[in-house]
Enzyme design. Structure first.
Site, PDB file in Angstrom:
ATOM      1  N   HIS A  78     -46.332   3.972  67.473  1.00 26.18           N
ATOM      2  CA  HIS A  78     -46.652   4.209  65.969  1.00 26.18           C
ATOM      3  C   HIS A  78     -45.263   4.591  65.320  1.00 26.18           C
ATOM      4  O   HIS A  78     -44.795   6.061  66.341  1.00 26.18           O
ATOM      5  CB  HIS A  78     -47.268   5.661  65.924  1.00 26.18           C
ATOM      6  CG  HIS A  78     -48.131   5.306  65.198  1.00 26.18           C
ATOM      7  ND1 HIS A  78     -48.805   4.587  64.008  1.00 26.18           N
ATOM      8  CD2 HIS A  78     -48.149   6.497  63.880  1.00 26.18           C
ATOM      9  CE1 HIS A  78     -49.299   5.983  62.899  1.00 26.18           C
ATOM     10  NE2 HIS A  78     -48.488   6.736  63.511  1.00 26.18           N
ATOM     11  N   ASP A 122     -49.115  -0.836  67.469  1.00 27.06           N
ATOM     12  CA  ASP A 122     -48.899   0.049  66.942  1.00 27.06           C
ATOM     13  C   ASP A 122     -50.273   0.625  68.248  1.00 27.06           C
ATOM     14  O   ASP A 122     -51.744   0.689  67.457  1.00 27.06           O
ATOM     15  CB  ASP A 122     -49.187   0.141  65.990  1.00 27.06           C
ATOM     16  CG  ASP A 122     -49.204   1.884  65.902  1.00 27.06           C
ATOM     17  OD1 ASP A 122     -49.455   3.243  65.946  1.00 27.06           O
ATOM     18  OD2 ASP A 122     -48.645   1.573  63.735  1.00 27.06           O
ATOM     19  N   SER A 132     -46.917   6.336  57.302  1.00 27.44           N
ATOM     20  CA  SER A 132     -48.311   6.682  58.402  1.00 27.44           C
ATOM     21  C   SER A 132     -49.953   7.112  57.279  1.00 27.44           C
ATOM     22  O   SER A 132     -49.793   6.402  56.431  1.00 27.44           O
ATOM     23  CB  SER A 132     -48.722   7.661  59.754  1.00 27.44           C
ATOM     24  OG  SER A 132     -49.703   8.000  60.601  1.00 27.44           O
TER      25      SER A 132
END
Length: 341
Positions: free
Chosen positions: A300, A272, A144
């Site tokens: 995600h 996502d 991320s």
């Protein structure tokens, strides 16, 4: 399909393919046990970061090194971190996670914190690892926010600027402005609210301890309800940006994908919820050193699969396979591996 774009082989279990289910499910699975040893690394500006070393560590000085950079407000205890660190450690790699400033077991010293484009601390830590283990293959992975940071660092440094044999970016928000917009729509606001709560709690603690170099009261801080508002009022002025827009533009790694020369794997899910569905159509084509794998599902940093009737991490399996491939075919950074003449 371009020569750098591939379909990931992730397959969600029946009934668990929804993007929000995939995003949240890792939090409900049992984490593998993993001991750690904490090390404080002092930084040139007087602050510090905490390293978490997986234990037991390899005894060989030339054992390959896996360094992990977590996501926004993540840590060694994040489900993905535990899974990836365990996978690398079980393969005989020396696994270490760098906590971004203030994300370890103690608050950082300075008013500033960390952000999506802040590559200096990672560059410093990788340099320290190069000095300690000059003959070891090293691979970095970022998840991320950590993935965006890592890709930006790799692009900035070129193919020979880092003692890394490869880089892996997972669910990286490569267009930060688009991600801020996506997180302010529909159910994704739940993620935004959760992350902002953690960020604002840290800033509130610092405000209570003394003035910060930003014009913001505790009441104004509490009223920041979107990433656009928070980054405009906190992240940007604390880290030298003019505004949230300026921060998003300069910190996003997507614009640099064509500049990456280091062998790099990018793993992404088309569903996502932290990003727009057309993310990669907005960005320049990756360079030839990049392999981009996009799964139809996965959420995600989710990618929960079913293996022999048990739920597990496809990410850990895919990353382990990549580490094995690179360990067999790549060599340590040549300027350090050459040794004395």
């Amino acid at each position: 399909m371009s020569r750098t774009l591939f379909s990931a082989d992730f397959c969600a279990p029946r009934g668990l393919g929804n993007r929000h289910v995939q995003t949240l499910l890792p939090r409900f699975l049992r984490l593998p046990p993993l001991a750690r040893e904490t090390e404080i690394i002092n930084l040139p500006d007087g602050d510090f970061v905490e390293l978490a070393w997986a234990q037991p560590a390899p005894t060989r000085a030339d054992a390959p090194v896996f360094v992990l950079f977590h996501g926004l407000e993540g840590s060694f205890d994040s489900p993905y971190a535990r899974e990836l660190m365990c996978a690398a450690s079980e393969m005989g790699w020396r696994a270490v996670l760098m906590h971004f400033r203030g994300c370890g077991q103690a608050p950082n010293r300075l008013a500033r914190a960390y952000h999506s484009g802040d590559t200096a601390d990672a560059y410093w830590v990788i340099g320290q690892l190069a000095l300690r283990y000059p003959r070891a293959i090293k691979v970095a992975a970022g998840v991320s926010l950590g993935g965006n940071m890592l890709l930006k660092l790799v692009a900035e440094q070129g193919g020979d600027g880092l003692d890394l044999a490869g880089a892996i970016a997972i669910s990286a928000p490569l267009d930060l402005a688009a991600s801020a917009d996506a997180l302010n729509r529909g159910f994704a606001r739940v993620y935004q609210r959760h992350l902002l709560h953690a960020l604002k709690r840290k800033v509130a603690t610092k405000l209570a301890a003394g003035p910060l170099p930003i014009t913001l009261s505790a009441r104004q801080l509490a009223g920041l309800e979107t990433f656009w508002a928070y980054d405009n009022a906190v992240t940007a002025p604390l880290h030298g940006f003019q505004s949230a827009s300026d921060y998003y533009r300069r910190a996003s790694a997507g614009r640099l994908l064509g500049d990456i020369e280091l062998p790099t794997l990018i793993l992404h899910a088309a569903d996502d919820p932290f990003m727009p569905a057309d993310l990669f159509s907005r960005l320049p084509a990756p360079g030839d050193a990049v392999r981009l794998e996009i799964a139809r599902q996965g959420g995600h940093v989710g990618f929960v699969e079913s293996c022999q009737g048990r739920l597990g991490s496809w990410l850990a399996r895919r990353v382990a396979w990549q580490l094995e491939c690179w360990a067999e075919h790549l060599v340590p950074h040549r300027s350090l591996a050459a040794g004395p003449n």
